[in-house]
Write a protein that holds these residues in place. Structure first.
Motif, PDB file in Angstrom:
ATOM      1  N   ALA A  72       0.837  -1.206   0.000  1.00  0.00           N
ATOM      2  CA  ALA A  72       0.000   0.000   0.000  1.00  0.00           C
ATOM      3  C   ALA A  72       0.871   1.255   0.000  1.00  0.00           C
ATOM      4  N   ILE A  73       0.395   2.271  -0.716  1.00  0.00           N
ATOM      5  CA  ILE A  73       1.117   3.540  -0.800  1.00  0.00           C
ATOM      6  C   ILE A  73       0.392   4.561   0.079  1.00  0.00           C
ATOM      7  N   ILE A  74       1.104   5.085   1.061  1.00  0.00           N
ATOM      8  CA  ILE A  74       0.505   5.992   2.041  1.00  0.00           C
ATOM      9  C   ILE A  74       1.223   7.333   1.990  1.00  0.00           C
ATOM     10  N   GLY A  75       0.447   8.407   1.937  1.00  0.00           N
ATOM     11  CA  GLY A  75       1.011   9.753   1.882  1.00  0.00           C
ATOM     12  C   GLY A  75       1.423  10.263   3.251  1.00  0.00           C
ATOM     13  N   GLU A  76       1.569  11.560   3.336  1.00  0.00           N
ATOM     14  CA  GLU A  76       2.022  12.195   4.573  1.00  0.00           C
ATOM     15  C   GLU A  76       0.864  12.382   5.555  1.00  0.00           C
ATOM     16  N   ARG A  77       1.194  12.310   6.838  1.00  0.00           N
ATOM     17  CA  ARG A  77       0.294  12.675   7.936  1.00  0.00           C
ATOM     18  C   ARG A  77      -0.999  11.862   7.959  1.00  0.00           C
ATOM     19  N   LEU A  78      -0.881  10.546   7.731  1.00  0.00           N
ATOM     20  CA  LEU A  78      -2.029   9.664   7.929  1.00  0.00           C
ATOM     21  C   LEU A  78      -2.252   9.480   9.427  1.00  0.00           C
ATOM     22  N   PHE A  79      -3.491   9.686   9.875  1.00  0.00           N
ATOM     23  CA  PHE A  79      -3.845   9.501  11.276  1.00  0.00           C
ATOM     24  C   PHE A  79      -4.854   8.376  11.372  1.00  0.00           C
ATOM     25  N   ILE A  80      -4.485   7.290  12.069  1.00  0.00           N
ATOM     26  CA  ILE A  80      -5.394   6.179  12.332  1.00  0.00           C
ATOM     27  C   ILE A  80      -5.765   6.249  13.806  1.00  0.00           C
ATOM     28  N   ASP A  81      -7.001   6.676  14.091  1.00  0.00           N
ATOM     29  CA  ASP A  81      -7.421   6.896  15.476  1.00  0.00           C
ATOM     30  C   ASP A  81      -7.929   5.589  16.080  1.00  0.00           C
ATOM     31  N   HIS A  82      -7.385   5.213  17.223  1.00  0.00           N
ATOM     32  CA  HIS A  82      -7.669   3.926  17.876  1.00  0.00           C
ATOM     33  C   HIS A  82      -7.170   2.791  16.980  1.00  0.00           C
ATOM     34  N   GLY A  83      -7.831   2.555  15.864  1.00  0.00           N
ATOM     35  CA  GLY A  83      -7.252   1.724  14.821  1.00  0.00           C
ATOM     36  C   GLY A  83      -7.564   0.253  14.866  1.00  0.00           C
TER      37      GLY A  83
END
Length: 249
Positions: A72-83
């Motif tokens: 997977a390609i993920i950009g900047e500042r990904l926030f996964i809350d609790h998750g």
């Protein structure tokens, strides 16, 4: 590397009021740990060490409850809350400043090969339990409501709710199931309506670049009932006019 680390910590502090310090985020936030582990796994994956990359991602899944495929390609500042329960598939592409809540799935729809997972634009919020499935595109600044199942492309600035998911708002203007503005039945777009009050209110109000509001979402059933009531009222008025003209004759 340290700038990206600080950026990942800063985005958590900006979007989670429970986060009190960067040190707390660094030690205690599973979403932050999952993103950092993915960056390592993705590096290994793109440099031919796919088995090692998968081991890193599975180890991260064990400790965080968040499963992100190394491809997977993920950009900047990904926030996964609790998750807990978040799943991100192999061919997923995620833009910058995206927020995912617990139970989100960015997955496929079957045994397709090649591109089979969604593209998520910039500044997108996906609420708890939502499923975004297939090789579709979610536009910039879109918002996916809790529990929605999204199977079709989502335009920018749209809000999607329901199972299956459908657009109920674009840039603050409520939409019915056929895509027309709820406040003005039959109009193709608010821009085509002179002095549309909804369009004026939307353009006048400042927009948060990262909209995390999960409460003020339109009710699609109520919107359809409102549209039906307006249609019935218009038909009754037309019928009364017709009866009045016949009485005069």
């Amino acid at each position: 590397m340290f700038e990206r680390l600080k950026s990942d910590i800063r985005c958590v502090l900006e979007r989670d009021p429970a986060a009190r310090s960067g040190f707390e985020v660094f030690l205690c936030y599973p979403g932050f740990h999952a993103v950092r582990s993915h960056r390592t796994a993705h590096f290994l994956h793109t440099h031919g060490m796919k088995m090692l990359a998968r081991c890193v991602s599975q180890l991260s899944r064990f400790f965080t409850g968040i499963e992100i495929h190394p491809g997977a390609i993920i950009g900047e500042r990904l926030f996964i809350d609790h998750g807990m329960g978040v799943v991100i598939g192999e061919t997923t592409v995620i833009g910058d400043n995206v927020t995912l809540y617990q139970g989100v799935t960015l997955g496929g729809t079957g045994k397709e090969t090649g591109k089979r997972h969604p593209n998520i634009g910039n500044n997108v919020m996906v609420a708890s339990g939502a499923r975004v499935l297939g090789p579709i595109t979610v536009g910039d600044h879109a918002k996916i409501g809790a529990g929605a199942v999204v199977l079709k492309d989502v335009p920018p600035y749209a809000t999607v709710v329901g199972v299956p998911g459908h657009v109920v708002k674009i840039a603050g203007c409520p939409r019915t199931a056929d895509g027309t503005p709820a406040c003005i039945p039959g109009a193709s777009d608010c821009a085509s309506v002179p002095d549309c009050p909804t369009a004026k209110a939307v353009s006048a109000s400042p927009r948060d670049p990262i909209d995390l509001d999960q409460v003020n979402l339109p009710d699609p059933v109520e919107m359809e009932l409102t549209k039906l009531r307006m249609r019935i009222a218009a038909l009754e008025e037309a019928l009364q006019d017709c009866e009045g003209r016949q009485g005069q004759q």
